[in-house]
Write a protein that holds these residues in place. Structure first.
Motif, PDB file in Angstrom:
ATOM      1  N   UNK A  26      64.355 -24.145 -26.082  1.00 33.81           N
ATOM      2  CA  UNK A  26      64.593 -24.269 -27.525  1.00 33.81           C
ATOM      3  C   UNK A  26      66.051 -24.136 -27.966  1.00 33.81           C
ATOM      4  N   UNK A  27      66.913 -23.530 -27.161  1.00 38.32           N
ATOM      5  CA  UNK A  27      68.254 -23.214 -27.662  1.00 38.32           C
ATOM      6  C   UNK A  27      69.317 -24.259 -27.356  1.00 38.32           C
ATOM      7  N   UNK A  53      73.999 -13.775 -27.126  1.00 36.43           N
ATOM      8  CA  UNK A  53      72.928 -13.760 -26.142  1.00 36.43           C
ATOM      9  C   UNK A  53      73.454 -13.958 -24.734  1.00 36.43           C
ATOM     10  N   UNK A  54      72.818 -14.854 -23.994  1.00 38.25           N
ATOM     11  CA  UNK A  54      73.261 -15.140 -22.627  1.00 38.25           C
ATOM     12  C   UNK A  54      74.277 -16.275 -22.575  1.00 38.25           C
ATOM     13  N   UNK A  55      74.811 -16.660 -23.737  1.00 40.41           N
ATOM     14  CA  UNK A  55      75.964 -17.553 -23.758  1.00 40.41           C
ATOM     15  C   UNK A  55      75.677 -19.033 -23.853  1.00 40.41           C
ATOM     16  N   UNK A  56      74.514 -19.438 -24.312  1.00 36.01           N
ATOM     17  CA  UNK A  56      74.223 -20.875 -24.356  1.00 36.01           C
ATOM     18  C   UNK A  56      75.163 -21.597 -25.318  1.00 36.01           C
ATOM     19  N   UNK A  57      75.386 -21.044 -26.511  1.00 40.43           N
ATOM     20  CA  UNK A  57      76.326 -21.675 -27.440  1.00 40.43           C
ATOM     21  C   UNK A  57      77.764 -21.454 -26.997  1.00 40.43           C
ATOM     22  N   UNK A  58      78.029 -20.306 -26.407  1.00 49.56           N
ATOM     23  CA  UNK A  58      79.386 -20.006 -25.924  1.00 49.56           C
ATOM     24  C   UNK A  58      79.830 -21.048 -24.909  1.00 49.56           C
ATOM     25  N   UNK A  59      78.941 -21.409 -24.006  1.00 51.12           N
ATOM     26  CA  UNK A  59      79.291 -22.392 -22.984  1.00 51.12           C
ATOM     27  C   UNK A  59      79.621 -23.742 -23.613  1.00 51.12           C
ATOM     28  N   UNK A  60      78.879 -24.100 -24.648  1.00 47.64           N
ATOM     29  CA  UNK A  60      79.172 -25.353 -25.339  1.00 47.64           C
ATOM     30  C   UNK A  60      80.502 -25.279 -26.087  1.00 47.64           C
ATOM     31  N   UNK A 115      77.266 -18.257 -35.410  1.00 48.37           N
ATOM     32  CA  UNK A 115      76.132 -17.423 -34.993  1.00 48.37           C
ATOM     33  C   UNK A 115      74.908 -18.314 -34.854  1.00 48.37           C
ATOM     34  N   UNK A 116      74.425 -18.445 -33.647  1.00 48.14           N
ATOM     35  CA  UNK A 116      73.215 -19.232 -33.401  1.00 48.14           C
ATOM     36  C   UNK A 116      72.010 -18.308 -33.321  1.00 48.14           C
ATOM     37  N   UNK A 117      71.144 -18.374 -34.339  1.00 47.22           N
ATOM     38  CA  UNK A 117      69.861 -17.661 -34.353  1.00 47.22           C
ATOM     39  C   UNK A 117      70.024 -16.159 -34.165  1.00 47.22           C
ATOM     40  N   UNK A 118      70.933 -15.557 -34.923  1.00 45.38           N
ATOM     41  CA  UNK A 118      71.127 -14.115 -34.844  1.00 45.38           C
ATOM     42  C   UNK A 118      70.810 -13.360 -36.111  1.00 45.38           C
ATOM     43  N   UNK A 119      71.066 -13.955 -37.274  1.00 44.94           N
ATOM     44  CA  UNK A 119      70.921 -13.215 -38.530  1.00 44.94           C
ATOM     45  C   UNK A 119      69.481 -12.818 -38.820  1.00 44.94           C
ATOM     46  N   UNK A 120      68.507 -13.513 -38.256  1.00 50.05           N
ATOM     47  CA  UNK A 120      67.102 -13.196 -38.522  1.00 50.05           C
ATOM     48  C   UNK A 120      66.727 -11.786 -38.063  1.00 50.05           C
ATOM     49  N   UNK A 121      67.471 -11.245 -37.085  1.00 46.60           N
ATOM     50  CA  UNK A 121      67.109  -9.973 -36.473  1.00 46.60           C
ATOM     51  C   UNK A 121      67.630  -8.759 -37.244  1.00 46.60           C
ATOM     52  N   UNK A 122      68.394  -8.975 -38.299  1.00 48.34           N
ATOM     53  CA  UNK A 122      69.119  -7.890 -38.939  1.00 48.34           C
ATOM     54  C   UNK A 122      68.358  -7.308 -40.123  1.00 48.34           C
ATOM     55  N   UNK A 123      68.395  -5.982 -40.237  1.00 50.09           N
ATOM     56  CA  UNK A 123      67.757  -5.324 -41.375  1.00 50.09           C
ATOM     57  C   UNK A 123      68.543  -5.583 -42.653  1.00 50.09           C
ATOM     58  N   UNK A 124      69.883  -5.538 -42.573  1.00 52.77           N
ATOM     59  CA  UNK A 124      70.740  -5.739 -43.741  1.00 52.77           C
ATOM     60  C   UNK A 124      71.563  -7.004 -43.536  1.00 52.77           C
ATOM     61  N   UNK A 125      70.979  -8.126 -43.883  1.00 56.14           N
ATOM     62  CA  UNK A 125      71.635  -9.409 -43.634  1.00 56.14           C
ATOM     63  C   UNK A 125      72.875  -9.587 -44.499  1.00 56.14           C
TER      64      UNK A 125
END
Length: 273
Positions: A26-27, A53-60, A115-125
Motif C-alpha cells: 500500500x505505501x 517508518x522504514x523509509x519507503x518515502x525517504x528512499x524515493x 509526512x506520509x501517513x503519519x498524522x492519523x496516529x497523533x492525539x493532538x494533531x
C-alpha cells in the motif's frame, strides 16, 4: 481491549513484517507520488520527513531530489528507523528519532516538511501541525498524506469486517479507528489551520491499486505488520494465526485465490507557510 495508546506501537517483529509485506502492498505508490510532487513544488535546500517508518518515502526522496538537498528523516519508533538505515538510501540521509508533536529542531530550519501517513496516529494533531509550521521557513511547504475512509480501501475493509464478525463482543478496530480514522477533509483543514497555516490548501484525492501475490500475503501484511497485531494478541497471543487465516479467507472470497488486486485511496494535502 487495545486502543489509541497502543496504535503507535510498531514494536517487536512488526517493523520487519511492515517493510516486507505492507510497504509494497500500500505505501510504495504514494511514496513515489509524494517525492515527485515535492520535487516539482519549488527549489529546496533542506527537507524534513516526519513519521518516516522504514523509509519507503525517504528512499524515493533520496532518488528524486537533487543531491544538494539535505534530507532529515524522523520517526517515533527507533526500531523502524534502524531498519530504514539498514536498508539504506541512494545517498546519505540523516536519521533521527523524534516525536512529531515536539520536534527537536530550531525554528525556520527547513524549506519543506513531508509526512506520509503519519498524522492519523497523533492525539493532538493541531500541535503537530504547529510544530511543522514552526520549523518551516516562510514560504516553506508542508506536504502530507492521510488515508481516505476505510470503505475506499478494500483489503483493510475486508480484514476489519471479517475480524469484527469473528470477535463480535470486542472487535479489533485499529484499521478503521486510526489509519482510516482521519479522512474527513473538513477536520483535517481545521487542524491545519489551528497549526498556523493560513494560505490556500491544495488537496488531491489519489486512488491507486493494492496488489499481492496471494490473499495470504495481504492478510499477513495487515495482521502481523501493523498494530492490529497488538489488538489481536491482547485477546490471546495464540489467536494471531487464527485471525490471519480468517482474514486470508475473507480476502480470497472477495478477490480470488491467486494474485489479489484491490483499490486503495488517500488524500494528499499541500500547505504553504
Amino acid at each position: 481491549m487495545n486502543g489509541p495508546d497502543n496504535d503507535k506501537a510498531f514494536t517487536g517483529s512488526i517493523a520487519a513484517i511492515y517493510e516486507e509485506y505492507l510497504v509494497p502492498l500500500i505505501f510504495e505508490p504514494y511514496a513515489v507520488d509524494l517525492a515527485h510532487r515535492l520535487a516539482a513544488s519549488r527549489p529546496l535546500t533542506r527537507v524534513l520527513e516526519l513519521a518516516a517508518g522504514t523509509g519507503v518515502a525517504t528512499r524515493q526522496l533520496a532518488c528524486v531530489l537533487p543531491e544538494s538537498v539535505s534530507i532529515v528523516a524522523t520517526d517515533l519508533n527507533q526500531a523502524m528507523l534502524d531498519l530504514a538505515d539498514a536498508i539504506g538510501t541512494a545517498r546519505p540521509v540523516r536519521w533521527r528519532q523524534a516525536d512529531i508533536q515536539q520536534l527537536p529542531f530550531r525554528d525556520r530550519q527547513f524549506d519543506a516538511v513531508v509526512c506520509q501517513f503519519g498524522f492519523m496516529f497523533l492525539a493532538d494533531k493541531a500541535a503537530a501541525f504547529r510544530e511543522a509550521y514552526r520549523v518551516l521557513r516562510p514560504g516553506g511547504v508542508l506536504v502530507f498524506s492521510v488515508w481516505d475512509r476505510i470503505e475506499e480501501n478494500e483489503f483493510a475493509d475486508v480484514v476489519t469486517t471479517a475480524l469484527g464478525a469473528h470477535f463480535p463482543e470486542d472487535p479489533p478496530r485499529f484499521l478503521a479507528r486510526t489509519p482510516h480514522g482521519y479522512h474527513d477533509l473538513a477536520e483535517v483543514t481545521r487542524d491545519v489551520r489551528a497549526g498556523g497555516f493560513r494560505g490556500p490548501l491544495e488537496v488531491s484525492t489519489v486512488a491507486s491499486r493494492s496488489r499481492a501475490a496471494s490473499a495470504r500475503v495481504s492478510a499477513v501484511a495487515y495482521c502481523h505488520g501493523t498494530p492490529l497485531r497488538n489488538e489481536i494478541e491482547a485477546r490471546a497471543e495464540s489467536r494471531l494465526g487464527e485471525a490471519t487465516d480468517i482474514a486470508a479467507r475473507a480476502i480470497a472470497r472477495r478477490f480470488g485465490s491467486g494474485v489479489v488486486d484491490g483499490k486503495i485511496q488517500a488524500h494528499v494535502v499541500t500547505a504553504v507557510r
